[in-house]
Design a protein around this motif. Sequence first.
Motif, PDB file in Angstrom:
ATOM      1  N   GLY A  50       0.844  -1.241   0.007  1.00 24.93           N
ATOM      2  CA  GLY A  50      -0.017   0.001   0.193  1.00 24.93           C
ATOM      3  C   GLY A  50       0.984   1.380  -0.174  1.00 24.93           C
ATOM      4  O   GLY A  50       0.488   2.372  -0.274  1.00 24.93           O
ATOM      5  N   GLU A  78       3.208   4.090  -1.269  1.00 23.63           N
ATOM      6  CA  GLU A  78       3.495   4.843  -2.461  1.00 23.63           C
ATOM      7  C   GLU A  78       5.005   5.088  -2.451  1.00 23.63           C
ATOM      8  O   GLU A  78       5.558   5.610  -1.590  1.00 23.63           O
ATOM      9  CB  GLU A  78       2.608   6.110  -2.667  1.00 23.63           C
ATOM     10  CG  GLU A  78       2.662   6.410  -4.228  1.00 23.63           C
ATOM     11  CD  GLU A  78       1.874   7.645  -4.576  1.00 23.63           C
ATOM     12  OE1 GLU A  78       1.016   8.178  -3.580  1.00 23.63           O
ATOM     13  OE2 GLU A  78       1.928   8.381  -5.466  1.00 23.63           O
ATOM     14  N   LYS A 137       2.392  -5.608 -12.998  1.00 25.59           N
ATOM     15  CA  LYS A 137       0.952  -5.152 -12.817  1.00 25.59           C
ATOM     16  C   LYS A 137       0.317  -6.590 -12.467  1.00 25.59           C
ATOM     17  O   LYS A 137       0.471  -7.730 -13.060  1.00 25.59           O
ATOM     18  CB  LYS A 137       0.259  -4.531 -13.918  1.00 25.59           C
ATOM     19  CG  LYS A 137       0.123  -5.291 -15.002  1.00 25.59           C
ATOM     20  CD  LYS A 137      -0.715  -4.424 -16.220  1.00 25.59           C
ATOM     21  CE  LYS A 137      -0.538  -5.044 -17.526  1.00 25.59           C
ATOM     22  NZ  LYS A 137      -1.839  -5.797 -18.120  1.00 25.59           N
ATOM     23  N   GLY A 138      -0.798  -6.317 -11.570  1.00 25.80           N
ATOM     24  CA  GLY A 138      -1.899  -7.461 -11.310  1.00 25.80           C
ATOM     25  C   GLY A 138      -1.205  -8.433 -10.243  1.00 25.80           C
ATOM     26  O   GLY A 138      -0.142  -8.431  -9.951  1.00 25.80           O
ATOM     27  N   PRO A 139      -2.279  -9.349  -9.598  1.00 26.28           N
ATOM     28  CA  PRO A 139      -2.091 -10.211  -8.554  1.00 26.28           C
ATOM     29  C   PRO A 139      -1.001 -11.274  -8.905  1.00 26.28           C
ATOM     30  O   PRO A 139      -0.603 -11.597 -10.067  1.00 26.28           O
ATOM     31  CB  PRO A 139      -3.296 -10.806  -8.289  1.00 26.28           C
ATOM     32  CG  PRO A 139      -4.414 -10.254  -9.453  1.00 26.28           C
ATOM     33  CD  PRO A 139      -3.796  -9.123 -10.307  1.00 26.28           C
ATOM     34  N   VAL A 147       3.952  -2.723  -7.799  1.00 29.33           N
ATOM     35  CA  VAL A 147       3.149  -2.415  -9.179  1.00 29.33           C
ATOM     36  C   VAL A 147       3.261  -1.119  -9.515  1.00 29.33           C
ATOM     37  O   VAL A 147       3.098  -0.020  -8.775  1.00 29.33           O
ATOM     38  CB  VAL A 147       1.708  -2.934  -8.980  1.00 29.33           C
ATOM     39  CG1 VAL A 147       1.343  -4.282  -8.884  1.00 29.33           C
ATOM     40  CG2 VAL A 147       0.894  -2.077  -7.938  1.00 29.33           C
ATOM     41  N   THR A 201       1.284   1.564 -12.584  1.00 30.39           N
ATOM     42  CA  THR A 201       0.153   1.700 -13.421  1.00 30.39           C
ATOM     43  C   THR A 201       0.429   1.332 -14.872  1.00 30.39           C
ATOM     44  O   THR A 201       0.995   1.832 -15.660  1.00 30.39           O
ATOM     45  CB  THR A 201      -0.338   3.271 -13.246  1.00 30.39           C
ATOM     46  OG1 THR A 201      -0.612   3.337 -11.816  1.00 30.39           O
ATOM     47  CG2 THR A 201      -1.731   3.248 -13.886  1.00 30.39           C
ATOM     48  N   PRO A 214       7.189   6.213 -10.359  1.00 24.49           N
ATOM     49  CA  PRO A 214       6.044   6.226  -9.312  1.00 24.49           C
ATOM     50  C   PRO A 214       5.682   4.813  -9.194  1.00 24.49           C
ATOM     51  O   PRO A 214       5.250   3.995 -10.261  1.00 24.49           O
ATOM     52  CB  PRO A 214       5.134   7.215  -9.811  1.00 24.49           C
ATOM     53  CG  PRO A 214       5.309   7.099 -11.193  1.00 24.49           C
ATOM     54  CD  PRO A 214       6.830   7.167 -11.567  1.00 24.49           C
ATOM     55  N   PHE A 272       3.422   1.620  -6.503  1.00 24.66           N
ATOM     56  CA  PHE A 272       3.215   0.910  -5.052  1.00 24.66           C
ATOM     57  C   PHE A 272       3.777  -0.063  -4.980  1.00 24.66           C
ATOM     58  O   PHE A 272       3.902  -1.015  -5.452  1.00 24.66           O
ATOM     59  CB  PHE A 272       1.635   0.891  -5.110  1.00 24.66           C
ATOM     60  CG  PHE A 272       0.892   1.961  -5.679  1.00 24.66           C
ATOM     61  CD1 PHE A 272       0.429   3.125  -4.533  1.00 24.66           C
ATOM     62  CD2 PHE A 272       0.042   2.348  -6.658  1.00 24.66           C
ATOM     63  CE1 PHE A 272       0.004   4.273  -5.179  1.00 24.66           C
ATOM     64  CE2 PHE A 272      -0.463   3.407  -7.243  1.00 24.66           C
ATOM     65  CZ  PHE A 272      -0.603   4.498  -6.255  1.00 24.66           C
ATOM     66  N   ILE A 331      -1.782  -6.324  -1.554  1.00 24.70           N
ATOM     67  CA  ILE A 331      -2.524  -5.299  -1.834  1.00 24.70           C
ATOM     68  C   ILE A 331      -3.561  -5.782  -2.602  1.00 24.70           C
ATOM     69  O   ILE A 331      -4.890  -5.116  -2.342  1.00 24.70           O
ATOM     70  CB  ILE A 331      -2.025  -3.986  -2.442  1.00 24.70           C
ATOM     71  CG1 ILE A 331      -2.924  -2.818  -2.366  1.00 24.70           C
ATOM     72  CG2 ILE A 331      -1.752  -4.337  -3.896  1.00 24.70           C
ATOM     73  CD1 ILE A 331      -3.031  -2.143  -1.068  1.00 24.70           C
ATOM     74  N   PHE A 332      -3.765  -6.799  -3.223  1.00 25.11           N
ATOM     75  CA  PHE A 332      -4.474  -7.359  -4.167  1.00 25.11           C
ATOM     76  C   PHE A 332      -5.682  -8.061  -3.369  1.00 25.11           C
ATOM     77  O   PHE A 332      -6.880  -8.279  -3.921  1.00 25.11           O
ATOM     78  CB  PHE A 332      -3.928  -8.201  -5.217  1.00 25.11           C
ATOM     79  CG  PHE A 332      -3.256  -7.447  -6.177  1.00 25.11           C
ATOM     80  CD1 PHE A 332      -4.225  -6.653  -7.123  1.00 25.11           C
ATOM     81  CD2 PHE A 332      -1.885  -7.347  -6.120  1.00 25.11           C
ATOM     82  CE1 PHE A 332      -3.416  -6.033  -8.244  1.00 25.11           C
ATOM     83  CE2 PHE A 332      -1.328  -6.755  -7.016  1.00 25.11           C
ATOM     84  CZ  PHE A 332      -1.960  -6.099  -7.982  1.00 25.11           C
ATOM     85  N   GLY A 369      -6.807  -4.684  -0.478  1.00 25.97           N
ATOM     86  CA  GLY A 369      -7.195  -3.500  -1.329  1.00 25.97           C
ATOM     87  C   GLY A 369      -8.677  -3.272  -1.253  1.00 25.97           C
ATOM     88  O   GLY A 369      -9.164  -2.354  -1.304  1.00 25.97           O
ATOM     89  N   ARG A 370      -9.409  -4.481  -1.536  1.00 27.31           N
ATOM     90  CA  ARG A 370     -10.832  -4.537  -1.825  1.00 27.31           C
ATOM     91  C   ARG A 370     -11.552  -4.485  -0.874  1.00 27.31           C
ATOM     92  O   ARG A 370     -12.944  -4.058  -0.846  1.00 27.31           O
ATOM     93  CB  ARG A 370     -11.003  -5.687  -2.641  1.00 27.31           C
ATOM     94  CG  ARG A 370     -10.553  -5.957  -4.128  1.00 27.31           C
ATOM     95  CD  ARG A 370     -10.899  -7.223  -4.702  1.00 27.31           C
ATOM     96  NE  ARG A 370      -9.806  -7.434  -5.760  1.00 27.31           N
ATOM     97  CZ  ARG A 370      -9.945  -8.470  -6.503  1.00 27.31           C
ATOM     98  NH1 ARG A 370     -10.911  -9.306  -6.202  1.00 27.31           N
ATOM     99  NH2 ARG A 370      -9.064  -8.589  -7.519  1.00 27.31           N
ATOM    100  N   GLY A 396     -13.825  -3.299   1.878  1.00 30.06           N
ATOM    101  CA  GLY A 396     -14.472  -1.718   2.106  1.00 30.06           C
ATOM    102  C   GLY A 396     -15.134  -1.282   0.833  1.00 30.06           C
ATOM    103  O   GLY A 396     -15.855  -0.451   0.778  1.00 30.06           O
ATOM    104  N   TYR A 397     -14.812  -1.963  -0.294  1.00 32.79           N
ATOM    105  CA  TYR A 397     -15.276  -1.390  -1.868  1.00 32.79           C
ATOM    106  C   TYR A 397     -16.079  -2.433  -2.275  1.00 32.79           C
ATOM    107  O   TYR A 397     -16.723  -2.368  -3.175  1.00 32.79           O
ATOM    108  CB  TYR A 397     -13.876  -1.123  -2.686  1.00 32.79           C
ATOM    109  CG  TYR A 397     -13.200  -0.069  -1.837  1.00 32.79           C
ATOM    110  CD1 TYR A 397     -13.570   1.366  -1.755  1.00 32.79           C
ATOM    111  CD2 TYR A 397     -11.784  -0.123  -1.569  1.00 32.79           C
ATOM    112  CE1 TYR A 397     -13.101   2.095  -1.262  1.00 32.79           C
ATOM    113  CE2 TYR A 397     -11.083   0.914  -1.016  1.00 32.79           C
ATOM    114  CZ  TYR A 397     -11.815   2.095  -0.996  1.00 32.79           C
ATOM    115  OH  TYR A 397     -10.891   3.088  -0.199  1.00 32.79           O
ATOM    116  N   ALA A 437      -5.778  -7.985 -13.489  1.00 29.37           N
ATOM    117  CA  ALA A 437      -4.131  -7.619 -14.163  1.00 29.37           C
ATOM    118  C   ALA A 437      -4.330  -6.891 -15.640  1.00 29.37           C
ATOM    119  O   ALA A 437      -3.520  -6.571 -15.983  1.00 29.37           O
ATOM    120  CB  ALA A 437      -3.518  -9.143 -14.279  1.00 29.37           C
ATOM    121  N   LEU A 496      -6.094  -2.375  -7.366  1.00 27.33           N
ATOM    122  CA  LEU A 496      -5.753  -2.104  -6.174  1.00 27.33           C
ATOM    123  C   LEU A 496      -6.829  -1.932  -5.174  1.00 27.33           C
ATOM    124  O   LEU A 496      -6.418  -1.569  -3.913  1.00 27.33           O
ATOM    125  CB  LEU A 496      -4.681  -0.814  -6.264  1.00 27.33           C
ATOM    126  CG  LEU A 496      -3.426  -1.069  -7.133  1.00 27.33           C
ATOM    127  CD1 LEU A 496      -2.679   0.259  -7.178  1.00 27.33           C
ATOM    128  CD2 LEU A 496      -2.725  -2.216  -6.731  1.00 27.33           C
TER     129      LEU A 496
END
Lengths: 184, 289
Positions: free
Chosen positions: A20, A22, A102-104, A122, A124, A160, A162, A172-173, A176-177, A179-180, B182, B242
């Motif tokens: 998490g 940065e 990128k990605g899990p 990761v 962007t 940049p 994370f 984070i994978f 991170g989810r 709560g959303y 991903a 994320l």
Amino acid sequence: MVKEIRLPLTPETARLLRAGDEVGISGTIYAARDVACRRLAELIRSGERLPVDLHDQVIFFAGPTPVPPGRACGAVGPTTSKRMDPYTPELLEAGVRGMIGKGPRSPEVVSSIRRFRAVYFVATGGAAALLSTFVTRCEVFAWPELGPEAIWRLALEAFPAFVAIDIEGGDIFTEGRKGYSSNC
Amino acid sequence: MILRNIELASITDKIAELALEANVRLRPDVLASLKAALSVEESPMGRRVLEQLIENAKIALESALPICQDTGIVTVYVKLGRDARIEGDLFESVQEGVRRAYLEGYLRKSIIRHPALGVENTGDNTPAAVEIEMVDGDSVDLTVMPKGGGSENVSSLKMLPVSGGLTAIEGFVLEVAAGSAAACPPLILGVGIGGNFADVAGSAKRALLRRIDDRNKEPRLADLEERLLKRVNGLGIGPAGLGGRVTALAVKVEERSCHIACLPVAVSVSCHALRSASGTVVPSSTVVP
């Protein structure tokens, strides 16, 4: 707050990073994707000499576009890390301390990361024009015959990213989810 | 009947121009949608990613750099006017345009000739897939769509049981979206329903050409699109996977008639860098036979 990291990625620096965070990454990294990672893993397995000493290095899963005239680097960004999962435990065992992609990652890779006290970052995906502005030098380093799959050497300045998976296996994978997501 | 000549060189020029444009200039409707997503996203990391994507679109356009280093595999959609006359190889003139854009535009060449063996890059990002459709008129409409490998890899096709109906369709779309962390979310999902095994994937991909903010002309499908979008965004995958509220920007459904025993469904997943550019080649002269 952005944590500034200078490469090579020492165990002391790796210890300070949490999923998490940065970060801004500066220093030399090696970009390698499917074929190059497979070749590296094969060389490690057969005990042959590698084109680069992997100790405390960070591998960027990426294949940049050709460098246009007058620029330090073409567009560059992460590719899907999952495809590199089969080679990752061997790369980590050979000394790789960090990866950018990128990605899990697979549960096996997460446990390897924890075992070798490494870090998975990761960046962007699909932001390759922006990310190229944090690359100050970019050159094909090994296996040019692989074209877009060659190993590139890149100099980064405050690149940049994370922290996605930390030395304790914080991921984070999965976290991170929370709560959303909703049941629907 | 009067036929009008279309120069193949004009087609090549237009394809080269559109291939470059598609790679460098994010579609205005996609950019607008990313900006709108910023006001919905609550996750701090998700917001950061969206900000980067908006900044990326600006830098790409200003410095003529590709939006994404994966400049994709190209599909070209050709709408050929029935009254247009073309002398020569239309297919090859399209390939030549793609070749020129990728060689001269410093775009990445990601196509290999023998995927079964994993060898031999073709060196110029050809061949592109070419779909030709006959339409009224005397001109040629061209759309160039490069698509990256990461989002292709999570796209999927399934022959669903007819008894499953809408429930099975929605379940499948959700399953594909759930496996797409991903593939550079926020995603745009093109969903093909019906037709047959061979063409349902084509419908799904073509659905991605619709404007992000359009509404399906069929109210039933418009409702389905809205419901799917809401459910996909309930997954919590968020920008770059994320975590967050915005997992998809749009879901677009295309339906075709189909055999009573079948329910083919395809989901063509696009990353947020949904790229396409369109243009028209008009006749250069008139031929009176």
